[in-house]
Scaffold this motif. Structure first.
Motif: not given
Length: 126
Positions: A31-32, A75-77, A104-105, A120-124
């Protein structure tokens, strides 16, 4: 196996965690918050500016991992106030072209350093 991602172009962790971890072909970005990477100052003047800085920090970490916004899967906000959703959503959307990631937020009672937004994010990994 996991690989720790570290870049000087995003804020250093403010606790016992990594900016991101690569595991297999996935990148998990912590998370940023709107913390300026070079001055360590929080951007709290308005939610739009704060969200831009959060997204820029995410972009810097993704770049350090060899990826970009187009590689984000989810992403999660986290918002302090769900009333900020429309402004955050508007800024967030400008960082993507075409297909958007899953998301989701959620509203949180409190966020690190009293900020209004954390993402925060999940990327490939390409």
């Amino acid at each position: 196996m996991k690989t720790v991602v570290t870049t000087n172009d995003a804020p250093p962790p403010i606790g016992p965690y990594s900016q991101a971890i690569i595991a297999g072909n996935l990148i998990f970005v912590s998370g940023q918050i709107p913390l300026h990477p070079f001055t360590n100052e929080l951007v709290t003047d308005n939610i739009s500016s704060a969200t831009h800085l959060v997204m820029e920090n995410i972009g810097a970490i993704l770049e350090g991992a060899g990826a970009g916004f187009e590689h984000i899967l989810k992403t999660t906000i986290f918002l302090k106030n769900m009333g900020d959703f429309a402004e955050v959503n508007e800024v967030y959307g400008t960082y993507f072209e075409g297909d958007f990631p899953a998301r989701e937020t959620v509203q949180a009672a409190a966020l690190p350093k009293g900020v209004s937004v954390e993402i925060s994010v999940i990327a490939v990994k390409p």
